[in-house]
Design a protein around this motif. Structure first.
Motif, PDB file in Angstrom:
ATOM      1  N   GLY A  52      51.809  39.748  38.687  1.00 28.68           N
ATOM      2  CA  GLY A  52      50.511  40.449  38.271  1.00 28.68           C
ATOM      3  C   GLY A  52      50.409  40.576  36.761  1.00 28.68           C
ATOM      4  O   GLY A  52      51.297  40.717  35.844  1.00 28.68           O
ATOM      5  N   ARG A  53      49.139  40.343  36.146  1.00 25.45           N
ATOM      6  CA  ARG A  53      48.835  40.529  34.849  1.00 25.45           C
ATOM      7  C   ARG A  53      47.316  40.950  34.795  1.00 25.45           C
ATOM      8  O   ARG A  53      46.494  41.027  35.337  1.00 25.45           O
ATOM      9  CB  ARG A  53      49.071  39.138  34.191  1.00 25.45           C
ATOM     10  CG  ARG A  53      47.823  38.292  34.535  1.00 25.45           C
ATOM     11  CD  ARG A  53      48.470  36.631  33.907  1.00 25.45           C
ATOM     12  NE  ARG A  53      47.645  35.656  34.437  1.00 25.45           N
ATOM     13  CZ  ARG A  53      46.574  35.294  33.759  1.00 25.45           C
ATOM     14  NH1 ARG A  53      46.380  35.615  32.724  1.00 25.45           N
ATOM     15  NH2 ARG A  53      45.961  34.183  34.026  1.00 25.45           N
ATOM     16  N   VAL A  54      47.119  41.547  33.535  1.00 27.99           N
ATOM     17  CA  VAL A  54      45.635  41.891  33.275  1.00 27.99           C
ATOM     18  C   VAL A  54      45.062  40.869  32.164  1.00 27.99           C
ATOM     19  O   VAL A  54      45.599  40.384  31.526  1.00 27.99           O
ATOM     20  CB  VAL A  54      45.572  43.392  32.356  1.00 27.99           C
ATOM     21  CG1 VAL A  54      44.303  43.499  31.908  1.00 27.99           C
ATOM     22  CG2 VAL A  54      46.163  44.314  33.284  1.00 27.99           C
ATOM     23  N   HIS A  55      43.831  40.295  32.561  1.00 26.42           N
ATOM     24  CA  HIS A  55      43.103  39.450  31.915  1.00 26.42           C
ATOM     25  C   HIS A  55      41.514  39.968  31.614  1.00 26.42           C
ATOM     26  O   HIS A  55      41.028  40.001  32.786  1.00 26.42           O
ATOM     27  CB  HIS A  55      43.081  38.174  32.629  1.00 26.42           C
ATOM     28  CG  HIS A  55      42.421  36.928  32.033  1.00 26.42           C
ATOM     29  ND1 HIS A  55      42.681  36.348  31.015  1.00 26.42           N
ATOM     30  CD2 HIS A  55      41.207  36.470  32.220  1.00 26.42           C
ATOM     31  CE1 HIS A  55      41.970  35.579  30.599  1.00 26.42           C
ATOM     32  NE2 HIS A  55      40.880  35.283  31.653  1.00 26.42           N
ATOM     33  N   SER A  56      41.134  39.890  30.593  1.00 27.21           N
ATOM     34  CA  SER A  56      39.820  40.525  30.318  1.00 27.21           C
ATOM     35  C   SER A  56      39.316  41.886  31.064  1.00 27.21           C
ATOM     36  O   SER A  56      38.209  41.898  31.555  1.00 27.21           O
ATOM     37  CB  SER A  56      38.837  39.232  30.772  1.00 27.21           C
ATOM     38  OG  SER A  56      39.151  38.252  29.900  1.00 27.21           O
ATOM     39  N   GLY A  57      40.341  42.713  30.987  1.00 32.14           N
ATOM     40  CA  GLY A  57      40.176  44.040  31.598  1.00 32.14           C
ATOM     41  C   GLY A  57      40.324  43.976  33.228  1.00 32.14           C
ATOM     42  O   GLY A  57      40.099  44.880  33.741  1.00 32.14           O
ATOM     43  N   ARG A  58      40.611  42.910  33.717  1.00 29.46           N
ATOM     44  CA  ARG A  58      40.903  43.038  35.302  1.00 29.46           C
ATOM     45  C   ARG A  58      42.361  42.518  35.489  1.00 29.46           C
ATOM     46  O   ARG A  58      42.990  41.629  35.025  1.00 29.46           O
ATOM     47  CB  ARG A  58      39.914  41.521  36.054  1.00 29.46           C
ATOM     48  CG  ARG A  58      38.527  42.032  35.481  1.00 29.46           C
ATOM     49  CD  ARG A  58      37.601  41.212  36.626  1.00 29.46           C
ATOM     50  NE  ARG A  58      37.775  41.623  38.039  1.00 29.46           N
ATOM     51  CZ  ARG A  58      37.287  42.366  39.005  1.00 29.46           C
ATOM     52  NH1 ARG A  58      35.948  42.882  38.516  1.00 29.46           N
ATOM     53  NH2 ARG A  58      37.605  42.332  40.080  1.00 29.46           N
ATOM     54  N   LEU A  59      42.740  43.125  36.936  1.00 30.42           N
ATOM     55  CA  LEU A  59      44.117  42.615  37.268  1.00 30.42           C
ATOM     56  C   LEU A  59      43.851  41.424  38.106  1.00 30.42           C
ATOM     57  O   LEU A  59      43.226  41.370  39.049  1.00 30.42           O
ATOM     58  CB  LEU A  59      44.290  43.853  38.337  1.00 30.42           C
ATOM     59  CG  LEU A  59      45.961  43.945  38.836  1.00 30.42           C
ATOM     60  CD1 LEU A  59      47.153  43.721  37.676  1.00 30.42           C
ATOM     61  CD2 LEU A  59      46.207  45.055  39.455  1.00 30.42           C
ATOM     62  N   LEU A  60      44.980  40.841  37.710  1.00 27.57           N
ATOM     63  CA  LEU A  60      45.137  39.373  38.513  1.00 27.57           C
ATOM     64  C   LEU A  60      46.490  39.396  39.344  1.00 27.57           C
ATOM     65  O   LEU A  60      47.486  39.852  38.522  1.00 27.57           O
ATOM     66  CB  LEU A  60      44.961  38.067  37.389  1.00 27.57           C
ATOM     67  CG  LEU A  60      43.523  38.055  36.475  1.00 27.57           C
ATOM     68  CD1 LEU A  60      43.881  36.912  35.707  1.00 27.57           C
ATOM     69  CD2 LEU A  60      42.464  37.839  37.706  1.00 27.57           C
ATOM     70  N   LEU A  61      46.530  39.217  40.528  1.00 32.86           N
ATOM     71  CA  LEU A  61      47.623  39.165  41.126  1.00 32.86           C
ATOM     72  C   LEU A  61      47.921  37.640  41.750  1.00 32.86           C
ATOM     73  O   LEU A  61      47.052  36.891  42.220  1.00 32.86           O
ATOM     74  CB  LEU A  61      47.660  40.210  42.258  1.00 32.86           C
ATOM     75  CG  LEU A  61      47.497  41.789  42.122  1.00 32.86           C
ATOM     76  CD1 LEU A  61      47.667  42.476  43.266  1.00 32.86           C
ATOM     77  CD2 LEU A  61      48.893  42.052  41.032  1.00 32.86           C
ATOM     78  N   ARG A  62      49.221  37.318  41.929  1.00 31.41           N
ATOM     79  CA  ARG A  62      49.627  36.018  42.775  1.00 31.41           C
ATOM     80  C   ARG A  62      50.485  36.500  43.936  1.00 31.41           C
ATOM     81  O   ARG A  62      51.592  37.368  43.500  1.00 31.41           O
ATOM     82  CB  ARG A  62      50.284  35.114  41.780  1.00 31.41           C
ATOM     83  CG  ARG A  62      50.674  33.975  42.618  1.00 31.41           C
ATOM     84  CD  ARG A  62      51.370  32.827  41.837  1.00 31.41           C
ATOM     85  NE  ARG A  62      50.342  32.283  40.982  1.00 31.41           N
ATOM     86  CZ  ARG A  62      50.618  31.889  39.580  1.00 31.41           C
ATOM     87  NH1 ARG A  62      51.908  32.263  38.937  1.00 31.41           N
ATOM     88  NH2 ARG A  62      49.759  31.509  38.859  1.00 31.41           N
ATOM     89  N   PHE A  63      50.308  36.099  45.096  1.00 31.25           N
ATOM     90  CA  PHE A  63      51.136  36.534  46.275  1.00 31.25           C
ATOM     91  C   PHE A  63      51.938  35.370  46.616  1.00 31.25           C
ATOM     92  O   PHE A  63      52.050  34.271  46.270  1.00 31.25           O
ATOM     93  CB  PHE A  63      50.406  36.799  47.342  1.00 31.25           C
ATOM     94  CG  PHE A  63      49.430  37.998  47.228  1.00 31.25           C
ATOM     95  CD1 PHE A  63      49.767  39.132  47.231  1.00 31.25           C
ATOM     96  CD2 PHE A  63      47.898  37.887  46.892  1.00 31.25           C
ATOM     97  CE1 PHE A  63      49.010  40.373  46.698  1.00 31.25           C
ATOM     98  CE2 PHE A  63      47.221  38.509  46.579  1.00 31.25           C
ATOM     99  CZ  PHE A  63      47.568  40.131  46.520  1.00 31.25           C
ATOM    100  N   GLU A  64      53.280  35.569  47.028  1.00 29.77           N
ATOM    101  CA  GLU A  64      54.203  34.574  47.695  1.00 29.77           C
ATOM    102  C   GLU A  64      53.492  33.830  48.344  1.00 29.77           C
ATOM    103  O   GLU A  64      52.822  34.382  49.362  1.00 29.77           O
ATOM    104  CB  GLU A  64      55.428  35.324  48.146  1.00 29.77           C
ATOM    105  CG  GLU A  64      56.235  36.218  47.074  1.00 29.77           C
ATOM    106  CD  GLU A  64      57.426  36.689  47.554  1.00 29.77           C
ATOM    107  OE1 GLU A  64      57.816  36.575  48.863  1.00 29.77           O
ATOM    108  OE2 GLU A  64      58.190  37.172  46.967  1.00 29.77           O
ATOM    109  N   GLY A  65      53.714  32.394  48.470  1.00 30.12           N
ATOM    110  CA  GLY A  65      53.097  31.694  49.250  1.00 30.12           C
ATOM    111  C   GLY A  65      51.740  31.322  49.241  1.00 30.12           C
ATOM    112  O   GLY A  65      51.153  30.142  49.703  1.00 30.12           O
ATOM    113  N   VAL A  66      51.022  31.695  47.915  1.00 31.87           N
ATOM    114  CA  VAL A  66      49.816  31.412  47.830  1.00 31.87           C
ATOM    115  C   VAL A  66      49.554  30.716  46.553  1.00 31.87           C
ATOM    116  O   VAL A  66      50.039  31.244  45.495  1.00 31.87           O
ATOM    117  CB  VAL A  66      48.703  32.884  47.700  1.00 31.87           C
ATOM    118  CG1 VAL A  66      47.354  32.368  47.332  1.00 31.87           C
ATOM    119  CG2 VAL A  66      48.977  33.320  48.975  1.00 31.87           C
ATOM    120  N   ARG A  67      49.622  29.283  46.597  1.00 26.57           N
ATOM    121  CA  ARG A  67      49.962  28.545  45.369  1.00 26.57           C
ATOM    122  C   ARG A  67      48.344  27.720  44.913  1.00 26.57           C
ATOM    123  O   ARG A  67      48.569  27.030  43.705  1.00 26.57           O
ATOM    124  CB  ARG A  67      50.833  27.413  45.738  1.00 26.57           C
ATOM    125  CG  ARG A  67      52.223  27.737  46.046  1.00 26.57           C
ATOM    126  CD  ARG A  67      52.774  28.082  44.614  1.00 26.57           C
ATOM    127  NE  ARG A  67      54.110  28.794  45.114  1.00 26.57           N
ATOM    128  CZ  ARG A  67      54.240  30.385  44.741  1.00 26.57           C
ATOM    129  NH1 ARG A  67      53.111  30.829  43.871  1.00 26.57           N
ATOM    130  NH2 ARG A  67      55.211  30.854  44.802  1.00 26.57           N
TER     131      ARG A  67
END
Length: 180
Positions: A52-67
């Motif tokens: 997870g990270r914040v980019h331009s004020g929005r939270l971005l997530l990456r889930f296991e298996g989603v590539r």
């Protein structure tokens, strides 16, 4: 008990990240790497947060298996649901989970019954209590400290100081026009 903590938005980039609309006051606790979340629709999950990270004020997530972007876009509008102990309380003194507020009796400071909270609407500017009155009608009460002066979970009530016109027809109309 299950709480909706976020809604997945659109894909971000080509490596499987998604934007999320956060619906919790504790994103660092509920949406951290390693968190396993149920989903609605259920067939999409459970999903495990990889990064997870914040980019331009929005939270971005990456889930296991989603590539990739296609897999990320398939998750759009999915609700992320955390399992929470019903006895757990939010960290802040004047913070509440929706389930704690549902079905509270709403009364004015002088004890006049207004109704019962049947829904909580989370809007960008403020939250609203949807209160069902004894006659079956509904009134919306902004959940701000100037109006909701006390939440008493032991007594199962919310005490409000409504301005004129909020729960009755005593609205005071102010006009800058001369009344001549």
């Amino acid at each position: 008990m299950q709480l909706v903590v976020a809604r997945i938005g659109r894909a971000h980039g080509i490596k499987g990240e998604v934007t999320v609309e956060v619906r919790t006051d504790e994103p660092e606790l509920r949406l951290g790497p390693g968190a396993v979340l149920a989903t609605d629709p259920a067939g999409v999950g459970p999903l495990t947060i990889e990064t997870g990270r914040v980019h331009s004020g929005r939270l971005l997530l990456r889930f296991e298996g989603v590539r990739d972007r296609t897999a990320a876009e398939a998750l759009r509008n999915t609700l992320l649901i955390a399992e929470v102990d019903p006895e757990e309380l939010p960290e802040g003194e004047d913070e509440y989970y929706d389930h704690q507020l549902m079905d509270l009796d709403v009364v004015t400071e002088d004890g006049t019954e207004v109704g019962r909270i049947t829904e909580i609407s989370h809007l960008p500017s403020q939250d609203l209590f949807i209160v069902e009155r004894p006659d079956g009608s509904e009134v919306m009460v902004p959940f701000v400290e100037e109006i909701v002066v006390e939440i008493d979970l032991e007594e199962q009530k919310a005490v409000i100081a409504p301005p004129p016109g909020l729960i009755d027809d005593r609205a005071e109309i102010a006009s800058s026009r001369d009344e001549s």
